[in-house]
Design an enzyme around this catalytic site. Structure first.
Site, PDB file in Angstrom:
ATOM      1  N   GLU A  68       0.857  -1.190   0.000  1.00  0.00           N
ATOM      2  CA  GLU A  68       0.000   0.000   0.000  1.00  0.00           C
ATOM      3  C   GLU A  68       0.885   1.230   0.000  1.00  0.00           C
ATOM      4  O   GLU A  68       1.831   1.313   0.789  1.00  0.00           O
ATOM      5  CB  GLU A  68      -0.916   0.009   1.227  1.00  0.00           C
ATOM      6  N   GLU A  73      -2.650  11.195   3.112  1.00  0.00           N
ATOM      7  CA  GLU A  73      -3.739  10.962   4.061  1.00  0.00           C
ATOM      8  C   GLU A  73      -3.787  12.171   4.968  1.00  0.00           C
ATOM      9  O   GLU A  73      -2.767  12.804   5.245  1.00  0.00           O
ATOM     10  CB  GLU A  73      -3.492   9.719   4.919  1.00  0.00           C
TER      11      GLU A  73
END
Length: 180
Positions: A68, A73
């Protein structure tokens, strides 16, 4: 126009909030290159917007074996802090590898969140400034095709508690570009 991912406080299918998650899985994936995503992030305690990627082999090996790459974020409770993270076996969830830093005006201005990805490293950028470099290696899952995910989650382990006064928030995306 722009893509608007809107989170709303509304009851739907047993949940108290609705939002969206867009995946390029099965439509577009790539290995190595430069990514640029121009986005304006939401405010609101409990929002959790992300621009990220998973390995194409996700459906066969699962997470975190597929790898990932979190290009961006953000937590609504700390709106100007941007997180760059990679997850892989032995380094996933709260034990992932990454960094965070402050960028001003993320909710009022578009910023360019980027990744320069090669067989030797992953460089994470904001507005063409490198903020974090992760060394890639042949034994890591970051040497295969990955697909994109753009989403805004609500709450969760990373997003935290949702403000009871929350009604809605918008993550606005002007473009996603990949150069190879």
């Amino acid at each position: 126009g722009t893509l608007k991912i809107i989170a709303r406080k509304e009851a739907y299918a047993g949940s108290n909030y609705t939002s969206a998650r867009l995946l390029s899985r099965g439509k577009f994936s790539f290995k190595y290159g430069k990514v640029e995503v121009s986005a304006k992030l939401p405010g609101g305690i409990g929002t959790w917007p992300a621009i990220w990627m998973l390995g194409d082999n996700f459906s066969t090996v699962g997470w975190p074996a597929c790898g990932e790459i979190d290009i961006m974020e953000q937590k609504g409770s700390d709106i100007n802090r941007i997180f760059n993270t990679v997850h892989y076996p032995g380094r996933s969830g709260g034990n992932a590898v990454g960094t965070s830093y402050i960028i001003n005006n993320v909710t009022t201005q578009f910023h360019k969140y980027g990744l320069i990805w090669s067989s030797t490293n992953l460089q994470f950028l904001v507005d063409d400034v490198v903020y974090y470099t992760f060394p890639n290696a042949t034994n890591l899952p970051f040497n295969q095709n990955f697909f994109f995910i753009l989403n805004m989650a609500m709450g969760g382990n990373f997003g935290g508690s949702i403000d009871p006064a929350f009604n809605n928030a918008v993550m606005e995306v002007d473009y996603v570009r990949v150069y190879q």
